[in-house]
Design an enzyme around this catalytic site. Structure first.
Site, PDB file in Angstrom:
ATOM      1  N   SER A 201      -4.087 -18.727  -6.156  1.00 30.81           N
ATOM      2  CA  SER A 201      -3.477 -18.390  -7.449  1.00 30.81           C
ATOM      3  C   SER A 201      -4.124 -19.234  -8.563  1.00 30.81           C
ATOM      4  O   SER A 201      -5.338 -19.207  -8.705  1.00 30.81           O
ATOM      5  CB  SER A 201      -1.959 -18.595  -7.371  1.00 30.81           C
ATOM      6  OG  SER A 201      -1.311 -17.966  -8.442  1.00 30.81           O
ATOM      7  N   ASP A 268       3.010   2.895   5.914  1.00 28.64           N
ATOM      8  CA  ASP A 268       2.627   2.121   7.090  1.00 28.64           C
ATOM      9  C   ASP A 268       1.697   2.901   8.039  1.00 28.64           C
ATOM     10  O   ASP A 268       0.625   2.405   8.406  1.00 28.64           O
ATOM     11  CB  ASP A 268       3.937   1.641   7.773  1.00 28.64           C
ATOM     12  CG  ASP A 268       3.754   1.089   9.163  1.00 28.64           C
ATOM     13  OD1 ASP A 268       2.597   0.811   9.544  1.00 28.64           O
ATOM     14  OD2 ASP A 268       4.763   0.917   9.870  1.00 28.64           O
ATOM     15  N   ASP A 271      -2.648   3.764   7.971  1.00 29.17           N
ATOM     16  CA  ASP A 271      -3.774   2.970   8.473  1.00 29.17           C
ATOM     17  C   ASP A 271      -4.008   3.182   9.964  1.00 29.17           C
ATOM     18  O   ASP A 271      -4.901   2.582  10.558  1.00 29.17           O
ATOM     19  CB  ASP A 271      -3.548   1.478   8.170  1.00 29.17           C
ATOM     20  CG  ASP A 271      -2.219   0.963   8.707  1.00 29.17           C
ATOM     21  OD1 ASP A 271      -1.758   1.453   9.764  1.00 29.17           O
ATOM     22  OD2 ASP A 271      -1.622   0.074   8.077  1.00 29.17           O
ATOM     23  N   ASP A 275       3.281  -0.450  12.335  1.00 28.82           N
ATOM     24  CA  ASP A 275       3.677  -1.843  12.584  1.00 28.82           C
ATOM     25  C   ASP A 275       4.425  -2.421  11.382  1.00 28.82           C
ATOM     26  O   ASP A 275       4.625  -3.634  11.292  1.00 28.82           O
ATOM     27  CB  ASP A 275       2.435  -2.696  12.895  1.00 28.82           C
ATOM     28  CG  ASP A 275       1.401  -2.636  11.779  1.00 28.82           C
ATOM     29  OD1 ASP A 275       1.581  -1.833  10.837  1.00 28.82           O
ATOM     30  OD2 ASP A 275       0.405  -3.385  11.831  1.00 28.82           O
ATOM     31  N   VAL A 277       3.296  -2.550   8.426  1.00 30.57           N
ATOM     32  CA  VAL A 277       2.329  -3.161   7.503  1.00 30.57           C
ATOM     33  C   VAL A 277       1.500  -2.057   6.839  1.00 30.57           C
ATOM     34  O   VAL A 277       0.942  -1.200   7.527  1.00 30.57           O
ATOM     35  CB  VAL A 277       1.380  -4.134   8.251  1.00 30.57           C
ATOM     36  CG1 VAL A 277       0.349  -4.731   7.296  1.00 30.57           C
ATOM     37  CG2 VAL A 277       2.176  -5.213   8.955  1.00 30.57           C
ATOM     38  N   ASP A 441       0.110  -7.979  -3.084  1.00 30.76           N
ATOM     39  CA  ASP A 441       0.351  -9.077  -4.037  1.00 30.76           C
ATOM     40  C   ASP A 441       1.103  -8.543  -5.246  1.00 30.76           C
ATOM     41  O   ASP A 441       0.648  -7.616  -5.912  1.00 30.76           O
ATOM     42  CB  ASP A 441      -1.002  -9.660  -4.458  1.00 30.76           C
ATOM     43  CG  ASP A 441      -0.873 -10.935  -5.296  1.00 30.76           C
ATOM     44  OD1 ASP A 441       0.008 -11.005  -6.180  1.00 30.76           O
ATOM     45  OD2 ASP A 441      -1.678 -11.856  -5.070  1.00 30.76           O
ATOM     46  N   HIS A 487       1.779 -12.493  -2.663  1.00 34.29           N
ATOM     47  CA  HIS A 487       1.014 -13.428  -3.479  1.00 34.29           C
ATOM     48  C   HIS A 487       0.904 -14.798  -2.810  1.00 34.29           C
ATOM     49  O   HIS A 487       1.873 -15.546  -2.755  1.00 34.29           O
ATOM     50  CB  HIS A 487       1.629 -13.571  -4.869  1.00 34.29           C
ATOM     51  CG  HIS A 487       0.808 -14.432  -5.763  1.00 34.29           C
ATOM     52  ND1 HIS A 487      -0.504 -14.141  -6.066  1.00 34.29           N
ATOM     53  CD2 HIS A 487       1.073 -15.607  -6.382  1.00 34.29           C
ATOM     54  CE1 HIS A 487      -1.000 -15.087  -6.836  1.00 34.29           C
ATOM     55  NE2 HIS A 487      -0.073 -15.991  -7.042  1.00 34.29           N
TER      56      HIS A 487
HETATM   57 CA   LIG Z   1       0.397  -0.040   9.501  1.00 37.40          CA
END
Ligand SMILES: [Ca+2]
Ligand SMILES: *[C@@H]1O[C@H](CO)[C@@H](O)[C@H](O)[C@H]1NC(C)=O
Ligand SMILES: *[C@@H]1O[C@H](CO)[C@@H](O)[C@H](O)[C@H]1NC(C)=O
Ligand SMILES: *[C@@H]1O[C@H](CO)[C@@H](O)[C@H](O)[C@H]1NC(C)=O
Ligand SMILES: *[C@@H]1O[C@H](CO)[C@@H](O)[C@H](O)[C@H]1NC(C)=O
Ligand SMILES: *[C@@H]1O[C@H](CO)[C@@H](O)[C@H](O)[C@H]1NC(C)=O
Ligand SMILES: *[C@@H]1O[C@H](CO)[C@@H](O)[C@H](O)[C@H]1NC(C)=O
Ligand SMILES: *[C@@H]1O[C@H](CO)[C@@H](O)[C@H](O)[C@H]1NC(C)=O
Ligand SMILES: *[C@@H]1O[C@H](CO)[C@@H](O)[C@H](O)[C@H]1NC(C)=O
Ligand SMILES: *[C@@H]1O[C@H](CO)[C@@H](O)[C@H](O)[C@H]1NC(C)=O
Ligand SMILES: *[C@@H]1O[C@H](CO)[C@@H](O)[C@H](O)[C@H]1NC(C)=O
Ligand SMILES: *[C@@H]1O[C@H](CO)[C@@H](O)[C@H](O)[C@H]1NC(C)=O
Ligand SMILES: *[C@@H]1O[C@H](CO)[C@@H](O)[C@H](O)[C@H]1NC(C)=O
Length: 576
Positions: A201, A268, A271, A275, A277, A441, A487
């Site tokens: 940062s 999610d 990708d 998971d 994410v 972020d 962040h």
């Molecule tokens: Ca994922």
């Protein structure tokens, strides 16, 4: 020849014989300070020296270094600038002589802080490095230096601004390198001293402030989510507030959180791995329409008053079309009223922290709450009035934000903007950079780091193809976008994502052993998979999973590269 070797061996033996208590004293430090005149314009005060050994310090659960137990020598001393009546406090933590590995780590701060207290220094000690920080002359106010950026209303204190901008870190680095060499007798046995930087940062901006100016600053810099392109960065923090004001709708924090939660759930899988994410926010932006969230119900319990945050009532309802419209406008990023792009968009899946509204108990409604990190830039640095925020955003439009950016850019170009794109001296001195940025972020758009990497690549490699220039750049400067990370931290909303906790170890391998990171080492730092290792792709390659493999495939995807490269057509000049 034999005699010479014997001499070296006996000195090394002597070095290893010293223990922490032998050398961690005021008298030893006083006799090993950088000599008078070592750094032009700076006079060290020997009588200010403090030194004390600290043993069995335990660090756990830090995002920037692994758990460890260590001893160190806690040293501080002051210097002043000749001709000024100032006092700058330096703090160095030194490892025990037997643990010292000829390394020095420079650390920085965050927000308007110039250092991180005792948080960053362990990241050096555990790798056998002396670790340094400075208060840059701000004293106890170092954690909020902006209270000292004015001499009076209307008068900027340029010395303090330069100290914050880059001078303070430079002086701490140069004095620290010399102090480390004399303290550990490097001038006698082995003069090698590897210098590193680690910061995120504002700390990341501080790292770049050195790399861009001084070829000899560091051997390796680990830079997270830098707060550079200063005037843009500070101003864009206010954009979500101006969106709410312009559209006349103030979503509750819970309504905003519902939009983020649904975005994460829906994006999610894009990708390839379910998971929790969102490793491909580009695919999320291109393929997911948050209008689908309108009408869904949300609920958050009441929260009691805490220091710094007032009580909030329970919030429930169904996500409104106005809330979706506000979120969409924020996710487009700042444009002027003629529709030209002024700055990058935040990534979908990031929290809407800057858009947080405030509860008005009198009216019983949510209303504008100006994010002070952005407001203080306008109040102090542009309007030159003491304070911690602007009083209101009355009559502020998207064009006003653009005007503030230009005014700030012109005023602080040489001190704070920190986007100088030609870092040839650093490259030629053999310096390396690992830059990383969380892909979720909330505070600094992930695209900001992509922009700078691409600017440096283009400027330093004229006439080369994209692939040739990217390869040349990767020889010394690599960028990693961290799936799910927020962040400068692992993200509680995406707990299965990796965080690059061992960056300094990776950098040490690159600098000292020539092992360049093809992927960045990441570790899951929370949740049920805590401790799992996950590799992070190097830009411009992007992660894709097939099945449930822990590590992604890293692939080139033109659409993704295009998504991350913005045309800031509101400006006719180059924006690096
Ligand atoms: Ca994922
Ligand atoms: C440096 O050398 C001196 C003289 O040999 C010795 O007393 C001292 O312990 C050494 N310092 C360290 C950190 O090993
Ligand atoms: C380190 O030294 C400073 C300056 O003397 C002192 O304020 C601080 O308490 C010391 N820290 C520890 C852990 O000993
Ligand atoms: C000096 O020390 C460094 C770090 O411990 C080591 O890598 C290097 O080989 C040493 N050089 C010599 C000449 O002993
Ligand atoms: C940092 O300071 C806090 C407060 O004094 C203390 O609890 C913590 O143990 C310190 N951490 C380190 C690594 O020294
Ligand atoms: C600005 O305000 C801060 C905190 O209220 C104060 O410490 C500082 O002295 C003020 N600066 C000026 C120039 O008035
Ligand atoms: C959003 O998800 C988090 C878990 O990540 C949960 O704690 C929170 O209650 C959810 N908020 C809403 C409004 O759905
Ligand atoms: C998103 O969905 C809304 C509502 O169905 C629709 O009006 C809008 O055109 C969609 N946006 C995109 C980019 O497809
Ligand atoms: C909110 O949405 C729920 C379904 O999610 C629906 O049952 C309810 O009637 C809606 N409430 C309002 C006020 O529209
Ligand atoms: C809160 O609401 C009251 C009543 O509508 C209004 O007078 C007051 O200005 C509001 N306060 C803030 C901080 O907006
Ligand atoms: C400086 O400006 C601030 C903010 O407007 C104000 O509160 C303060 O009184 C001013 N100080 C002086 C000395 O005028
Ligand atoms: C990579 O991270 C793992 C934990 O995920 C750690 O055990 C390993 O030492 C790290 N590798 C390097 C080079 O730091
Ligand atoms: C991946 O893991 C999830 C959850 O554990 C499971 O439902 C799914 O079947 C797995 N997919 C593959 C391809 O193994």
């Amino acid at each position: 020849m034999h005699f010479h070797l014997f001499g070296v061996v006996s000195i090394l033996t002597a070095v290893h014989a010293a223990n922490l208590d032998d050398v961690c004293s005021v008298s030893y430090v006083k006799s090993h300070l950088p000599p008078p005149g070592f750094y032009q314009g700076v006079t060290i005060s020997p009588s200010s020296v403090t030194a004390n050994p600290v043993t069995d310090v335990e660090v756990v659960d830090n995002d920037f270094y692994p758990d460890a137990v260590f001893d160190y020598c806690n040293v501080s001393f002051r210097y002043s600038h000749d001709g000024l009546n100032d006092q700058v406090l330096l703090t160095y933590w030194l490892p025990a002589p037997a643990k010292f590995q000829n390394r020095f780590l420079v650390t920085g701060g965050g927000g308007y802080a110039i250092n991180s207290g005792n948080q960053s220094l362990p990241g050096g000690i555990i790798y056998g490095a002396v670790a340094g920080m400075t208060d840059a002359g701000f004293g106890a106010a170092q954690s909020n230096t902006i209270t000292q950026w004015l001499s009076a209303n209307g008068t900027l204190n340029w010395h303090n601004i330069y100290m914050f901008g880059y001078q303070g870190i430079r002086e701490m680095s140069e004095l620290g390198k010399e102090f480390t060499k004399t303290f550990f007798n490097l001038t006698q046995a082995n003069t090698t001293l590897y210098t590193y930087f680690q910061g995120c940062s504002e700390g990341g901006r501080e790292g770049w402030s050195q790399v861009q100016r001084y070829g000899d600053s560091f051997d390796g810099a680990v830079i997270g989510a830098p707060a550079f392109r200063w005037s843009f960065q500070q101003t864009q923090l206010l954009y979500p507030d101006v969106v709410e004001q312009t559209m006349g709708y103030y979503p509750s924090p819970c309504e905003l959180q519902k939009i983020v939660n649904e975005t994460i759930i829906n994006c999610d899988p894009l990708d390839g791995k379910v998971d929790g994410v969102v490793a491909r926010t580009d695919l999320c932006y291109l393929n997911y329409n948050i209008s689908a969230i309108a009408g869904q119900s949300y609920h958050c319990p009441a929260t009691p008053a805490l220091p710094g945050s007032p009580a909030a009532p329970s919030q429930q309802g169904n996500v409104t079309r106005q809330a979706i419209a506000v979120a969409k406008k924020i996710l487009e990023g700042l444009h002027d009223t003629q529709g030209r792009r002024v700055y990058f968009a935040p990534t979908p899946s990031a929290q809407f922290t800057e858009a947080q509204t405030g509860w008005n108990a009198t009216s019983g409604q949510w209303g504008l709450s100006i994010i002070s990190l952005g407001g203080v830039f306008v109040q102090v640095e542009l309007n030159m009035l003491n304070g911690s925020n602007v009083p209101n955003l009355n009559s502020v439009t998207y064009d006003t934000l653009k005007d503030w950016i230009v005014e700030g850019m012109q005023r602080f170009q040489g001190v704070l903007e920190t986007t100088w794109p030609d870092i040839t001296p650093y490259k030629e001195a053999g310096g390396k950079v690992i830059m990383f940025h969380g892909e979720s972020d909330w505070g600094i758009p992930t695209a900001s780091s992509v922009r700078y990497w691409e600017s440096v690549r283009r400027i330093m490699n004229p006439g080369k193809s994209y692939n040739e220039s990217a390869a040349a750049q990767n020889e010394f400067f690599r960028l990693f976008l961290v799936p799910g990370a927020t962040h400068c931290a692992a993200n509680p909303a995406e707990p299965n994502g990796p965080f690059p906790q061992t960056n300094l170890a990776v950098m040490i391998d690159w600098v000292e052993k020539g092992i360049a990171p093809q992927t960045l080492n990441g570790t899951v730092l929370q949740g049920k998979n805590k401790g799992q290792n996950q590799q992070i792709c190097a830009w411009p390659l992007r992660p894709v999973w097939s099945g449930n493999a822990t590590d992604p495939e890293c692939r080139y995807d033109q659409k993704s590269v295009d998504y991350w490269n913005y045309d800031l057509d509101a400006f006719k000049m180059p924006i690096y």
